[in-house]
Scaffold this motif. Structure first.
Motif, PDB file in Angstrom:
ATOM      1  N   SER A  28       0.818  -1.223   0.000  1.00  0.00           N
ATOM      2  CA  SER A  28       0.000   0.000   0.000  1.00  0.00           C
ATOM      3  C   SER A  28       0.846   1.265   0.000  1.00  0.00           C
ATOM      4  CB  SER A  28      -0.933   0.008   1.213  1.00  0.00           C
ATOM      5  OG  SER A  28      -0.169   0.161   2.393  1.00  0.00           O
ATOM      6  N   ALA A  29       2.113   1.107   0.289  1.00  0.00           N
ATOM      7  CA  ALA A  29       2.983   2.294   0.307  1.00  0.00           C
ATOM      8  C   ALA A  29       3.344   2.738  -1.109  1.00  0.00           C
ATOM      9  CB  ALA A  29       4.254   1.990   1.103  1.00  0.00           C
ATOM     10  N   ALA A  30       2.975   1.957  -2.118  1.00  0.00           N
ATOM     11  CA  ALA A  30       3.346   2.288  -3.500  1.00  0.00           C
ATOM     12  C   ALA A  30       2.572   3.510  -3.993  1.00  0.00           C
ATOM     13  CB  ALA A  30       3.044   1.097  -4.403  1.00  0.00           C
ATOM     14  N   ALA A  31       3.044   4.034  -5.123  1.00  0.00           N
ATOM     15  CA  ALA A  31       2.407   5.240  -5.673  1.00  0.00           C
ATOM     16  C   ALA A  31       0.980   4.956  -6.133  1.00  0.00           C
ATOM     17  CB  ALA A  31       3.250   5.756  -6.846  1.00  0.00           C
ATOM     18  N   ASP A  32       0.745   3.743  -6.600  1.00  0.00           N
ATOM     19  CA  ASP A  32      -0.584   3.431  -7.126  1.00  0.00           C
ATOM     20  C   ASP A  32      -1.140   2.159  -6.469  1.00  0.00           C
ATOM     21  OD1 ASP A  32      -2.868   3.163  -8.501  1.00  0.00           O
ATOM     22  OD2 ASP A  32      -1.955   3.020 -10.491  1.00  0.00           O
ATOM     23  N   PRO A  33      -1.692   2.262  -5.287  1.00  0.00           N
ATOM     24  CA  PRO A  33      -2.191   1.059  -4.597  1.00  0.00           C
ATOM     25  C   PRO A  33      -3.358   0.398  -5.324  1.00  0.00           C
ATOM     26  CG  PRO A  33      -2.787   3.052  -3.399  1.00  0.00           C
ATOM     27  CD  PRO A  33      -1.859   3.480  -4.479  1.00  0.00           C
ATOM     28  N   LEU A  34      -4.095   1.176  -6.120  1.00  0.00           N
ATOM     29  CA  LEU A  34      -5.234   0.583  -6.826  1.00  0.00           C
ATOM     30  C   LEU A  34      -4.762  -0.479  -7.824  1.00  0.00           C
ATOM     31  CD1 LEU A  34      -8.315   0.795  -7.056  1.00  0.00           C
ATOM     32  CD2 LEU A  34      -7.977   2.324  -9.011  1.00  0.00           C
ATOM     33  N   ARG A  35      -3.678  -0.192  -8.515  1.00  0.00           N
ATOM     34  CA  ARG A  35      -3.146  -1.170  -9.468  1.00  0.00           C
ATOM     35  C   ARG A  35      -2.692  -2.437  -8.727  1.00  0.00           C
ATOM     36  NH1 ARG A  35       1.223   0.032 -14.085  1.00  0.00           N
ATOM     37  NH2 ARG A  35      -0.328   1.605 -14.507  1.00  0.00           N
ATOM     38  N   ARG A  36      -2.041  -2.244  -7.617  1.00  0.00           N
ATOM     39  CA  ARG A  36      -1.581  -3.419  -6.854  1.00  0.00           C
ATOM     40  C   ARG A  36      -2.762  -4.220  -6.301  1.00  0.00           C
ATOM     41  NH1 ARG A  36       4.213  -2.149  -4.094  1.00  0.00           N
ATOM     42  NH2 ARG A  36       5.199  -1.489  -6.024  1.00  0.00           N
ATOM     43  N   LEU A  37      -3.795  -3.501  -5.954  1.00  0.00           N
ATOM     44  CA  LEU A  37      -5.004  -4.210  -5.504  1.00  0.00           C
ATOM     45  C   LEU A  37      -5.536  -5.107  -6.629  1.00  0.00           C
ATOM     46  CD1 LEU A  37      -7.261  -4.659  -3.427  1.00  0.00           C
ATOM     47  CD2 LEU A  37      -8.376  -2.591  -4.273  1.00  0.00           C
TER      48      LEU A  37
ATOM     49  N   LEU B 258     -13.442 -13.029  -8.325  1.00  0.00           N
ATOM     50  CA  LEU B 258     -12.194 -12.341  -7.956  1.00  0.00           C
ATOM     51  C   LEU B 258     -11.466 -11.847  -9.201  1.00  0.00           C
ATOM     52  CD1 LEU B 258     -10.945 -14.755  -5.133  1.00  0.00           C
ATOM     53  CD2 LEU B 258     -11.758 -12.401  -4.841  1.00  0.00           C
ATOM     54  N   ALA B 259     -11.457 -12.676 -10.257  1.00  0.00           N
ATOM     55  CA  ALA B 259     -10.791 -12.267 -11.499  1.00  0.00           C
ATOM     56  C   ALA B 259     -11.492 -11.059 -12.107  1.00  0.00           C
ATOM     57  CB  ALA B 259     -10.782 -13.427 -12.484  1.00  0.00           C
ATOM     58  N   ALA B 260     -12.814 -11.069 -12.095  1.00  0.00           N
ATOM     59  CA  ALA B 260     -13.562  -9.932 -12.646  1.00  0.00           C
ATOM     60  C   ALA B 260     -13.273  -8.658 -11.856  1.00  0.00           C
ATOM     61  CB  ALA B 260     -15.058 -10.252 -12.611  1.00  0.00           C
ATOM     62  N   LEU B 261     -13.215  -8.814 -10.533  1.00  0.00           N
ATOM     63  CA  LEU B 261     -12.889  -7.649  -9.696  1.00  0.00           C
ATOM     64  C   LEU B 261     -11.486  -7.137 -10.002  1.00  0.00           C
ATOM     65  CD1 LEU B 261     -14.280  -8.834  -6.224  1.00  0.00           C
ATOM     66  CD2 LEU B 261     -15.255  -7.073  -7.709  1.00  0.00           C
ATOM     67  N   GLY B 262     -10.564  -8.091 -10.162  1.00  0.00           N
ATOM     68  CA  GLY B 262      -9.178  -7.706 -10.442  1.00  0.00           C
ATOM     69  C   GLY B 262      -9.069  -6.964 -11.763  1.00  0.00           C
ATOM     70  N   ILE B 263      -9.739  -7.484 -12.772  1.00  0.00           N
ATOM     71  CA  ILE B 263      -9.670  -6.856 -14.101  1.00  0.00           C
ATOM     72  C   ILE B 263     -10.327  -5.474 -14.066  1.00  0.00           C
ATOM     73  CG2 ILE B 263     -10.558  -7.044 -16.455  1.00  0.00           C
ATOM     74  CD1 ILE B 263     -10.136 -10.123 -16.082  1.00  0.00           C
ATOM     75  N   ALA B 264     -11.459  -5.391 -13.399  1.00  0.00           N
ATOM     76  CA  ALA B 264     -12.132  -4.088 -13.300  1.00  0.00           C
ATOM     77  C   ALA B 264     -11.248  -3.080 -12.584  1.00  0.00           C
ATOM     78  CB  ALA B 264     -13.457  -4.259 -12.556  1.00  0.00           C
ATOM     79  N   THR B 265     -10.579  -3.548 -11.551  1.00  0.00           N
ATOM     80  CA  THR B 265      -9.695  -2.652 -10.790  1.00  0.00           C
ATOM     81  C   THR B 265      -8.530  -2.192 -11.657  1.00  0.00           C
ATOM     82  OG1 THR B 265     -10.270  -3.881  -8.798  1.00  0.00           O
ATOM     83  CG2 THR B 265      -8.357  -2.456  -8.645  1.00  0.00           C
ATOM     84  N   LEU B 266      -7.941  -3.140 -12.389  1.00  0.00           N
ATOM     85  CA  LEU B 266      -6.821  -2.770 -13.257  1.00  0.00           C
ATOM     86  C   LEU B 266      -7.288  -1.840 -14.379  1.00  0.00           C
ATOM     87  CD1 LEU B 266      -4.898  -6.151 -13.498  1.00  0.00           C
ATOM     88  CD2 LEU B 266      -4.185  -4.086 -12.303  1.00  0.00           C
ATOM     89  N   TRP B 267      -8.486  -2.051 -14.826  1.00  0.00           N
ATOM     90  CA  TRP B 267      -9.043  -1.199 -15.879  1.00  0.00           C
ATOM     91  C   TRP B 267      -9.069   0.260 -15.409  1.00  0.00           C
ATOM     92  CZ3 TRP B 267     -10.303  -3.119 -20.624  1.00  0.00           C
ATOM     93  CH2 TRP B 267     -10.932  -2.237 -21.509  1.00  0.00           C
ATOM     94  N   ARG B 268      -9.476   0.407 -14.186  1.00  0.00           N
ATOM     95  CA  ARG B 268      -9.528   1.764 -13.636  1.00  0.00           C
ATOM     96  C   ARG B 268      -8.127   2.303 -13.372  1.00  0.00           C
ATOM     97  NH1 ARG B 268     -14.173   3.908 -12.621  1.00  0.00           N
ATOM     98  NH2 ARG B 268     -13.076   5.678 -11.701  1.00  0.00           N
TER      99      ARG B 268
END
Lengths: 176, 523
Positions: free
Chosen positions: B62-71, B191-201
């Protein structure tokens, strides 16, 4: 627990035992022995044990008759104990073979291997030892595979716990 | 507000996924290791350890610049680790519990084997899911400029509510309706759908990775999962998942006659119910025949023989008793079986009486103790044959308070018959149960070994002597008269002190001691 039953050995064993009875010299012993077999065949196991409890009956025929009674009754652990107690005093190929057979039925791999080794060195038991080598080998192999599986599991648990411990310690230290 | 809600929904779904993995995990292991308290403990322990590591990993990420991508990446990792579980379970379990391991031998290996398998199978998925929370907190806090406590509380609440839904949904809907494979695949897909949606954003660069992960998850649809092997000579008739266990019916033909076994969570050589084409006694090695003994020892020879079977299974006890009761006695049966799928399979494959059949009443999905307490008194016989997970006697069905309930349900002179998984009459489990029953019945009880089996029958009687040992009558069928005079097969137990109570019941410890004792006797 609904453990599957071990199966009876069958008539071949009784025939072999009767042969052992015929080799006894004293008629009283023969009578007691034969009576015991008859009681066993009739399902009266208490009487079968009683028949060979008299002093005149030799240790070996008594052990054979008791083993046969317990085996026929389905108390295989008692039958094996009877065989082992008698074999501790005197070697006997027939008892030894039964001990192998009972150990296999009870899935007792160490006992099966021990008795088979003794059977292989007994006189006039070559055919029997060859016949039992396969089942005993299979049982021992299964037992060793199970033990290997347990050892493997302990290693995985140990390594897994170690790695998790290291990860926890490393991550908990935080960024400097 | 929309973004806020979407993040919390994502966290809730990840929480649900965690519980799907945890609860279905035990079911996944059950065909090899059972689903005993020891297996549950191991699975829960591994999941908790993985979550702890995952929380710290999430905190670090979470300390990274873009925690959303890591999520997004973490969710994809969890999806991949979850999707493959049904396919790698069999080979992983086989590493620690080889084919052909017998029940008594395997019982000592279950603890280590299930723990090792849990580590290899479930630790990666649970670890990834653990990292979701801290990352979501960070995303929420940065986005809304809230304080850490506010963001953490909202994320924790959403995660816990998701876990709650996952808990009930897994046990009552997903596993029974979809089966294990689709249960895991559904969780992985979400979980995969959530991951892809998150990466999309998070940005276009991550979409390729998301697509690759989706392919990994989708590819599992083409793989057929390995299942617990059916032993040679057996034909699988049907397999089902119930809310309690994996259940299957297998058939074999012996001397031209069909025999069927109902097996639960099977990896070993045992069965829960058995059906023989020809009604009557099953023969040597089957303890069910010994349920009929009290009717033959009783004084009555006509009328209804009112019996309550606690742990009816697929109805083996009834099938044997129906055709072997003495004289003009007719079976009037109440059967209690906690697993409705077992009852359904019994009706389909084992001639268990249909619902509404005269003289037969099945209470499925109900607990034996509660039913017995509510059933009223006057039974001629109570049969106790309740086991969980192949070898475990349920703790609440082994205490002095329970045996008092049994006693009160019997008419004066009525009988308790209990099947005890034990090596002999001196076995720690048999001994403790016998002394407990004796204390409840305020009189002696008898333990009788079943030939060619590892079962011991316990007989107790309300306010009447039990004619065994010297008092056994002649002329009983099945060789019982001789057997009940055979001292090595019998043990009379009388005790005023009950070792097993609702307050203190070490039955699981006694069961472990029973196996250890058997192992020691081999050395």
């Amino acid at each position: 627990m609904r453990a599957r039953a071990s199966r009876r050995v069958g008539a071949a064993m009784l025939v072999a035992l009767a042969g052992g009875a015929a080799s006894s010299h004293a008629s009283t012993r023969q009578d007691a022995f034969a009576r015991s077999l008859e009681h066993t065949a009739a399902g009266d196991y208490a009487a079968a044990l009683e028949s060979v409890s008299a002093e005149g009956v030799g240790a070996l025929p008594r052990a054979r008759a008791r083993l046969w009674a317990f085996h026929h009754a389905g108390l295989l652990d008692e039958a094996l104990a009877e065989a082992e107690a008698a074999l501790a005093l005197e070697e006997d190929a027939w008892l030894r073979e039964r001990a192998v057979e009972l150990s296999v039925a009870l899935h007792d791999a160490p006992a099966a291997r021990r008795h088979l080794t003794a059977l292989e060195s007994a006189e006039d038991a070559e055919r029997a030892s060859v016949a039992w080598a396969g089942p005993v080998g299979e049982l021992v192999e299964r037992d060793e595979a199970a033990r290997r599986g347990e050892r493997r599991a302990r290693w995985v648990v140990g390594i897994g716990a170690l790695l998790c411990g290291v990860a926890l310690a490393a991550l908990a230290r935080g960024r400097r | 507000m929309r973004r806020d809600g979407a993040l919390l929904a994502l966290v809730a779904l990840a929480g649900a996924g965690t519980m799907v993995v945890e609860l279905a995990a035990v079911r996944l292991l059950a065909p090899w290791f059972g689903a005993s308290a020891a297996v549950w403990t191991n699975v829960i322990g591994v999941v908790l350890l993985a979550l702890a590591v995952g929380y710290l990993l999430g905190a670090r990420l979470s300390a990274a610049a873009d925690p959303l991508r890591r999520l997004g990446f973490v969710l994809l990792a969890a999806a991949c680790a979850t999707a493959w579980l049904p396919f790698v379970a069999a080979p992983t379990a086989a590493l620690f519990l080889p084919d052909g391991t017998t029940l008594d031998r395997a019982a000592t290996q279950v603890r280590w084997g299930s723990l090792a398998t849990s580590i290899l199978l479930f630790l990666p998925a649970a670890l990834a899911l653990g990292a979701v929370g801290p990352l979501a907190v960070e995303v929420d806090q940065r986005r809304r400029a809230r304080n850490a406590g506010d963001a953490g509380g909202r994320v924790l609440a959403a995660s816990t509510i998701g876990s709650l839904v996952g808990t009930f949904g897994t046990t009552h809907v997903l596993v029974p309706e979809l089966g294990l494979r689709w249960c895991f695949l559904l969780a992985a897909g979400v979980l995969a759908a959530l991951g892809i949606a998150t990466l999309w954003r998070a940005g276009a660069a991550a979409r390729g990775v998301g697509g690759a992960a989706l392919l990994v998850v989708a590819s599992t649809l083409l793989v057929r999962p390995a299942e617990a092997r059916v032993a040679d000579g057996l034909t699988l008739l049907e397999a089902r998942q119930s809310p309690y266990q994996s259940v299957r019916v297998v058939e074999r033909v012996v001397d031209g006659e069909r025999w069927r076994e109902l097996q639960v969570n099977e990896g070993f050589d045992s069965f829960q119910s058995v059906w023989r084409e020809t009604p009557g006694f099953l023969g040597p090695g089957y303890y069910y025949d010994w349920f009929v003994l009290p009717a033959w020892l009783d004084e009555r020879r006509d009328g209804a023989w009112r019996t309550c079977v606690v742990g009816l299974g697929a109805g083996t006890a009834w099938r044997v008793m129906e055709s072997t009761l003495p004289g003009a006695l007719a079976l009037d049966g109440l059967g209690v079986e906690i697993d409705p799928e077992v009852v359904a399979l019994g009706r389909e494959y084992m001639d268990l009486a249909a619902a509404g059949a005269p003289g037969r009443r099945v209470l499925s999905g109900a607990d034996g103790r509660a039913c017995l307490a509510a059933a009223g008194g006057g039974f001629d016989q109570v049969v106790l044959d309740a086991y969980a997970n192949q070898v475990e006697i349920p703790a609440h069905l082994s205490t002095v308070e329970f045996f008092r309930v049994v006693r009160d349900a019997l008419r004066p002179g009525g009988w308790l018959t209990a099947n005890v998984g034990a090596f002999d009459g001196e076995d720690p489990v048999a001994d403790a149960l016998a002394r407990t029953a004796s204390a409840a019945f305020e009189g002696p009880v008898w333990l009788v070994r079943v030939p060619f089996s590892r079962n011991v029958m316990l007989y107790a009687r309300r306010d009447a002597p039990i004619p065994m040992g010297d008092a056994v009558p002649d002329g009983l069928p099945h060789g019982w008269s001789d057997w009940l005079r055979f001292a090595p097969a019998l043990r009379r137990v009388e005790s005023a002190v009950a070792p097993l109570t609702d307050d203190r019941n070490p039955i699981d410890v006694l069961q472990r001691r029973s196996l250890e004792r058997a192992e020691e006797r081999r050395r």
